[in-house]
Design an enzyme around this catalytic site. Structure first.
Site, short mmCIF file in Angstrom:
data_model
loop_
_atom_site.label_atom_id
_atom_site.label_comp_id
_atom_site.label_asym_id
_atom_site.label_seq_id
_atom_site.Cartn_x
_atom_site.Cartn_y
_atom_site.Cartn_z
N LYS A 56 0.84 -1.06 -0.04
CA LYS A 56 0.04 -0.02 -0.01
C LYS A 56 0.98 1.22 -0.06
O LYS A 56 1.89 1.17 0.50
CB LYS A 56 -0.90 -0.03 1.17
CG LYS A 56 -0.46 -0.32 2.49
CD LYS A 56 0.68 0.50 3.19
CE LYS A 56 0.71 1.83 3.28
NZ LYS A 56 1.82 2.39 4.11
N TYR A 96 -4.29 4.10 6.29
CA TYR A 96 -4.75 3.23 7.26
C TYR A 96 -6.17 3.63 7.72
O TYR A 96 -7.04 2.82 7.96
CB TYR A 96 -3.74 3.11 8.28
CG TYR A 96 -2.81 2.12 8.09
CD1 TYR A 96 -2.68 0.71 8.16
CD2 TYR A 96 -1.56 2.76 7.46
CE1 TYR A 96 -1.66 -0.01 7.85
CE2 TYR A 96 -0.43 2.12 7.18
CZ TYR A 96 -0.25 0.59 7.48
OH TYR A 96 0.66 -0.03 7.06
P1 NDP Z 1 12.53 1.22 2.37
O1 NDP Z 1 13.10 2.55 1.92
O2 NDP Z 1 13.17 0.89 3.54
O3 NDP Z 1 12.88 0.14 1.28
C1 NDP Z 1 12.53 0.63 -0.07
C2 NDP Z 1 13.50 -0.36 -1.05
O4 NDP Z 1 13.01 -0.20 -2.47
C3 NDP Z 1 14.88 -0.24 -0.91
O5 NDP Z 1 15.52 -0.55 0.10
C4 NDP Z 1 15.45 -0.66 -2.14
O6 NDP Z 1 15.72 -1.90 -2.10
C5 NDP Z 1 14.01 -0.55 -3.12
N1 NDP Z 1 14.42 0.90 -4.19
C6 NDP Z 1 14.42 0.57 -5.51
N2 NDP Z 1 14.48 1.95 -5.99
C7 NDP Z 1 14.52 2.78 -5.00
C8 NDP Z 1 14.60 4.52 -4.93
N3 NDP Z 1 14.73 4.85 -5.88
N4 NDP Z 1 14.75 4.69 -3.66
C9 NDP Z 1 14.67 4.02 -2.68
N5 NDP Z 1 14.66 2.85 -2.73
C10 NDP Z 1 14.42 2.09 -3.80
O7 NDP Z 1 10.91 1.40 2.34
P2 NDP Z 1 10.03 0.56 3.20
O8 NDP Z 1 10.48 -1.02 3.30
O9 NDP Z 1 9.62 0.98 4.48
O10 NDP Z 1 8.67 0.68 2.26
C11 NDP Z 1 8.42 -0.19 1.20
C12 NDP Z 1 6.93 -0.21 0.79
O11 NDP Z 1 6.35 -0.87 1.87
C13 NDP Z 1 6.01 1.29 0.65
O12 NDP Z 1 5.26 1.22 -0.46
C14 NDP Z 1 5.37 1.36 1.96
O13 NDP Z 1 4.36 1.87 1.93
C15 NDP Z 1 5.01 -0.21 2.24
N6 NDP Z 1 4.99 -0.34 3.72
C16 NDP Z 1 3.90 -1.17 4.23
C17 NDP Z 1 3.85 -1.39 5.30
C18 NDP Z 1 2.79 -2.34 5.85
O14 NDP Z 1 2.57 -2.49 6.99
N7 NDP Z 1 2.01 -2.65 5.10
C19 NDP Z 1 4.89 -0.93 6.69
C20 NDP Z 1 5.84 -0.20 5.86
C21 NDP Z 1 6.01 0.08 4.56
P3 NDP Z 1 17.01 -2.54 -2.84
O15 NDP Z 1 18.03 -1.82 -2.22
O16 NDP Z 1 17.14 -4.07 -2.55
O17 NDP Z 1 16.92 -2.30 -4.41
#
Ligand code: NDP
Length: 385
Positions: free
Chosen positions: A147, A230
């Site tokens: 989401k 949420y």
């Molecule tokens: P992070 O910033 O921690 O991680 C995002 C990951 O996406 C990065 O680590 C990277 O992985 C990849 N990525 C690819 N391109 C980019 C870019 N241009 N900039 C940054 N990251 C990039 O985010 P979260 O893990 O907190 O959130 C990810 C998703 O999950 C979001 O959509 C958020 O809304 C959702 N979310 C949902 C939750 C829930 O409870 N359902 C809770 C928290 C988040 P890599 O290094 O491996 O390429």
């Protein structure tokens, strides 16, 4: 000396109705027959499992999603997609994933040939959800998308269209729809446990320091998109209705650099057809609060926290007093992944399909328009996607 012969031992045993081993002739045999009983019960057969690729190894994927596979029954990780090969190799080793199933964003479309992947879990920044979901669907995979589903309603419609065209399942990761506390509130509201519903209030706030994808407009950040969603989703699932009108206010502190692209706080109100009014607050610059209250004619239901990963607390208040409802907690991520695995393995459709994500994204757009213009924004019924 007796004048008749002494009976042999065999004759004596036969006269007594016994065999040499001491059993009576009428006793059942001790050795089992060489055939299986008609009521043969087999021990539980190991479940078939759907095989998952996790895309984007950020905080949520590493801290919650990958560990949750061990808590589920129907899902197992078999592939990873990351922009950082070293990290991907380390994560693969930790979870027993064959390094031949590691992909970058450039090689992502090769998932099409990977027969070890059934489902792709898109855990990327919000601005990338649409593209990577559509590419996975076109590669023949089912998709669980985090989401908010996407940044615009048009993107959501493209994603829903791609799922329809490819005949694959598309589910939006609304984990709270798969855990018992929020499910219990929905049931109570449908059964009018606190009478007719009148108001809904919700708060989802946190402090989000920079840098963070949530503070970047280009990456689809913003408090309504990240945490306000949420409140929107809960207002919709507790009422079972779609809002028809939205008003909103936002605060953008000019002197705080991390809020140069997204507001620090947003409050918004939703009107529902039955007359229920919802008021919600969300933000990135306030102490953590993750709760909602549904107020009916005969009492209220509090879920506080309502939106956290664990430790949810459900209280029902009536004029006669308050009662805390005890329920067994589940791992939200394992529950939602197993739900989609079950759908994929057994030909069912998910409870939170693309249309659910689209409904929230339409409300998010209306909240932003209302906050920008200071006017109330009508929300006509959604066109079929
Ligand atoms: P992070 O910033 O921690 O991680 C995002 C990951 O996406 C990065 O680590 C990277 O992985 C990849 N990525 C690819 N391109 C980019 C870019 N241009 N900039 C940054 N990251 C990039 O985010 P979260 O893990 O907190 O959130 C990810 C998703 O999950 C979001 O959509 C958020 O809304 C959702 N979310 C949902 C939750 C829930 O409870 N359902 C809770 C928290 C988040 P890599 O290094 O491996 O390429």
């Amino acid at each position: 000396m007796p004048n008749h012969p002494v009976p042999s031992r065999r004759l004596f045993l036969a006269a007594a109705g016994l065999t040499a081993a001491g059993a009576r002739a009428a006793d059942p045999p001790l050795a089992p027959p060489d055939r299986q009983p008609p009521d043969l019960v087999l021990p539980e057969v190991p479940h078939r499992q759907a095989r998952w690729a996790v895309v984007g190894l950020g905080k949520l994927a590493l801290e919650e999603i990958l560990p949750a596979f061990a808590r589920g029954r129907l899902s197992r990780p078999t592939a990873l997609v990351s922009g950082h090969p070293d990290k991907a190799r380390r994560v693969a080793a930790a979870y027993g994933i064959d390094p031949r199933h590691l992909y970058s964003y450039d090689t992502y479309d090769r998932l099409r040939e990977d027969v070890e992947v059934d489902v792709v879990y898109v855990v990327l920044p919000n601005s990338m959800h649409a593209e990577y979901t559509v590419r996975a669907l076109r590669a023949g995979k089912h998709v669980l998308c985090e989401k908010p589903m996407a940044t615009t309603a048009a993107e959501c419609r493209d994603m829903i269209g791609a799922a329809r065209d490819t005949g694959r399942e598309l589910m939006v990761a609304y984990r709270l729809r798969y855990e018992p506390f929020n499910q219990a509130v929905i049931r109570m509201c449908r059964e009018k446990a606190v009478g007719g519903l009148r108001t809904f209030s919700a708060s989802n706030c946190q402090v989000t320091p920079a840098p963070n994808i949530r503070l970047s407009r280009a990456l689809g950040g913003g408090p309504v998109q990240d945490v306000g969603i949420y409140c929107i989703n809960a207002a919709r699932y507790v009422t079972g209705e779609e809002p028809t009108e939205v008003t909103a206010m936002e605060h953008r502190p000019r002197d705080v650099p991390r809020f140069r692209e997204v507001p620090a706080s947003v409050t918004f109100q939703l009107r529902f057809p039955s007359g229920v009014l919802a008021h919600c607050e969300c933000g990135f610059d306030a102490a953590e609060s993750r709760r909602f209250r549904v107020t009916g004619t005969d009492g209220f239901i509090d879920l506080d926290p309502a939106f956290s990963y664990r430790g949810l607390r459900l209280t029902v208040g009536r004029p006669s007093g308050r009662e805390q409802v005890q329920l067994a907690e589940v791992n939200h991520f394992a529950a939602e992944m197993d739900h989609l695995s079950d759908c994929v393995l057994n030909g069912k459709h998910p409870r939170t399909p693309g249309a659910e994500g689209l409904a929230d994204v339409r409300v998010i757009a209306a909240v932003e328009a209302a906050a920008r213009t200071g006017r109330s924004v009508p929300l006509p019924p959604a066109d079929p996607a």
